[in-house]
Design a protein around this motif. Structure first.
Motif, PDB file in Angstrom:
ATOM      1  N   ASN A  41     -25.272 -45.760 -17.553  1.00  0.00           N
ATOM      2  CA  ASN A  41     -25.872 -45.439 -18.571  1.00  0.00           C
ATOM      3  C   ASN A  41     -27.507 -45.197 -18.397  1.00  0.00           C
ATOM      4  O   ASN A  41     -28.016 -44.660 -19.289  1.00  0.00           O
ATOM      5  CB  ASN A  41     -25.625 -46.119 -19.794  1.00  0.00           C
ATOM      6  N   CYS A  43     -30.785 -43.197 -17.354  1.00  0.00           N
ATOM      7  CA  CYS A  43     -31.042 -41.712 -17.263  1.00  0.00           C
ATOM      8  C   CYS A  43     -31.843 -41.516 -15.775  1.00  0.00           C
ATOM      9  O   CYS A  43     -32.868 -42.274 -15.789  1.00  0.00           O
ATOM     10  CB  CYS A  43     -31.788 -41.185 -18.509  1.00  0.00           C
ATOM     11  N   GLN A  46     -34.549 -37.656 -18.626  1.00  0.00           N
ATOM     12  CA  GLN A  46     -34.393 -37.359 -20.173  1.00  0.00           C
ATOM     13  C   GLN A  46     -34.733 -35.966 -20.769  1.00  0.00           C
ATOM     14  O   GLN A  46     -35.988 -35.371 -20.129  1.00  0.00           O
ATOM     15  CB  GLN A  46     -35.008 -38.521 -20.897  1.00  0.00           C
ATOM     16  N   PHE A  65     -26.109 -33.204 -19.581  1.00  0.00           N
ATOM     17  CA  PHE A  65     -25.647 -32.830 -20.984  1.00  0.00           C
ATOM     18  C   PHE A  65     -27.103 -32.427 -21.685  1.00  0.00           C
ATOM     19  O   PHE A  65     -28.148 -32.921 -21.555  1.00  0.00           O
ATOM     20  CB  PHE A  65     -24.770 -34.125 -21.619  1.00  0.00           C
ATOM     21  N   THR A  67     -28.243 -32.401 -26.152  1.00  0.00           N
ATOM     22  CA  THR A  67     -27.792 -32.678 -27.295  1.00  0.00           C
ATOM     23  C   THR A  67     -28.265 -31.729 -28.318  1.00  0.00           C
ATOM     24  O   THR A  67     -29.309 -31.121 -28.251  1.00  0.00           O
ATOM     25  CB  THR A  67     -28.695 -33.902 -27.851  1.00  0.00           C
ATOM     26  N   ARG A  71     -25.448 -34.020 -31.440  1.00  0.00           N
ATOM     27  CA  ARG A  71     -23.914 -33.931 -30.886  1.00  0.00           C
ATOM     28  C   ARG A  71     -24.163 -33.691 -29.230  1.00  0.00           C
ATOM     29  O   ARG A  71     -24.972 -32.889 -28.788  1.00  0.00           O
ATOM     30  CB  ARG A  71     -23.230 -33.156 -31.221  1.00  0.00           C
ATOM     31  N   ASP A  72     -23.786 -34.850 -28.427  1.00  0.00           N
ATOM     32  CA  ASP A  72     -24.085 -34.630 -26.789  1.00  0.00           C
ATOM     33  C   ASP A  72     -22.839 -33.518 -26.618  1.00  0.00           C
ATOM     34  O   ASP A  72     -21.734 -33.564 -26.713  1.00  0.00           O
ATOM     35  CB  ASP A  72     -23.586 -35.576 -26.312  1.00  0.00           C
ATOM     36  N   SER A  74     -21.464 -31.983 -22.748  1.00  0.00           N
ATOM     37  CA  SER A  74     -21.544 -32.172 -21.369  1.00  0.00           C
ATOM     38  C   SER A  74     -21.419 -30.929 -20.821  1.00  0.00           C
ATOM     39  O   SER A  74     -20.718 -30.062 -21.169  1.00  0.00           O
ATOM     40  CB  SER A  74     -20.568 -33.106 -21.088  1.00  0.00           C
ATOM     41  N   THR A  99     -30.387 -33.895 -20.163  1.00  0.00           N
ATOM     42  CA  THR A  99     -30.492 -35.430 -19.774  1.00  0.00           C
ATOM     43  C   THR A  99     -29.429 -35.455 -18.541  1.00  0.00           C
ATOM     44  O   THR A  99     -28.373 -34.736 -18.776  1.00  0.00           O
ATOM     45  CB  THR A  99     -30.059 -36.142 -20.929  1.00  0.00           C
ATOM     46  N   GLN A 101     -27.552 -38.481 -16.643  1.00  0.00           N
ATOM     47  CA  GLN A 101     -27.119 -40.052 -17.187  1.00  0.00           C
ATOM     48  C   GLN A 101     -26.001 -40.180 -16.214  1.00  0.00           C
ATOM     49  O   GLN A 101     -25.122 -39.763 -15.835  1.00  0.00           O
ATOM     50  CB  GLN A 101     -26.630 -39.842 -18.571  1.00  0.00           C
ATOM     51  N   HIS A 175     -16.626 -37.237 -23.439  1.00  0.00           N
ATOM     52  CA  HIS A 175     -17.499 -36.473 -22.435  1.00  0.00           C
ATOM     53  C   HIS A 175     -16.408 -35.304 -22.021  1.00  0.00           C
ATOM     54  O   HIS A 175     -17.202 -34.239 -21.921  1.00  0.00           O
ATOM     55  CB  HIS A 175     -17.976 -37.476 -21.422  1.00  0.00           C
ATOM     56  N   SER A 178     -16.269 -32.753 -24.557  1.00  0.00           N
ATOM     57  CA  SER A 178     -17.373 -31.838 -24.910  1.00  0.00           C
ATOM     58  C   SER A 178     -17.562 -30.929 -23.594  1.00  0.00           C
ATOM     59  O   SER A 178     -18.062 -29.782 -23.997  1.00  0.00           O
ATOM     60  CB  SER A 178     -18.744 -32.820 -25.316  1.00  0.00           C
TER      61      SER A 178
END
Length: 194
Positions: A41, A43, A46, A65, A67, A71-72, A74, A99, A101, A175, A178
């Motif tokens: 988790n 990053c 970012q 990903f 945002t 909403r994220d 991927s 980002t 991650q 993930h 998305s």
């Protein structure tokens, strides 16, 4: 540190797949490599920051990903023995919209933009390797765009399952959904059908 040595050896092998290089070429490059570790988790970069590095993922996996409206989305998943960066930001020095991650604990090697560009000026071989890595990233991105525009969600899932079963088995459903451009519930329905 033994892990770093093994990672460096694997990076050289990865480069050798792209083009052969002399020990002198490799020595020049290896001096700019830095070992880094991230926990799940964390990053690597970012959204809103300027990308300063290209990473070679030695162990672990990451996702790229953005945002949108909270909403994220991927865009890609990178596994061991591959490279990742918010590359457009790396090239321009402008803040990235993406980002990167860690989806697991990650051991990586990274090289900075400043040192890499200086090395390009000194070594045609390093510049060639950089170009070949960029070309592979471009081809990967183009292939994904074509799949997204020409296949429905079920076809994209089946193709993903055939090409990368590890991705399908290890990435959290939200993930993966998305990435495919669908809701998690739709992905569950498709998985039942397949």
């Amino acid at each position: 540190m033994p892990t770093t040595t093994n990672a460096i050896d694997r990076l050289r092998q990865r480069f050798d797949l792209l083009t052969s290089q002399s020990d002198d070429d490799w020595l020049r490059f290896s001096t700019i490599v830095e070992s880094v570790a991230y926990q799940k988790n964390d990053c690597l970069i970012q959204a809103g920051q300027a990308e300063k590095y290209i990473y070679y993922i030695d162990e672990g996996m990451v996702r790229l990903f953005l945002t949108n409206n909270g909403r994220d989305i991927s865009l890609d998943f990178i596994f061991s023995n591959d490279f990742v960066s918010a590359y457009s930001s790396f090239l321009t020095g402008q803040p990235t919209a993406f980002t990167v991650q860690a989806l697991s604990d990650v051991q990586a090697l990274r090289f900075s933009r400043t040192k890499l560009l200086a090395l390009y000026d000194q070594s045609h071989k390093a510049e060639r390797i950089g170009r070949l890595i960029a070309e592979q990233a471009f081809l990967r991105k183009t292939s994904r765009e074509v799949q997204f525009l020409t296949n429905n969600a079920k076809q994209r899932y089946v193709q993903l399952l055939e090409q990368n079963p590890v991705l399908v088995q290890t990435i959290p459903v939200r993930h993966l959904a998305s990435y495919l451009g669908i809701a998690p519930e739709s992905l569950s329905r498709i998985r039942r059908e397949v």
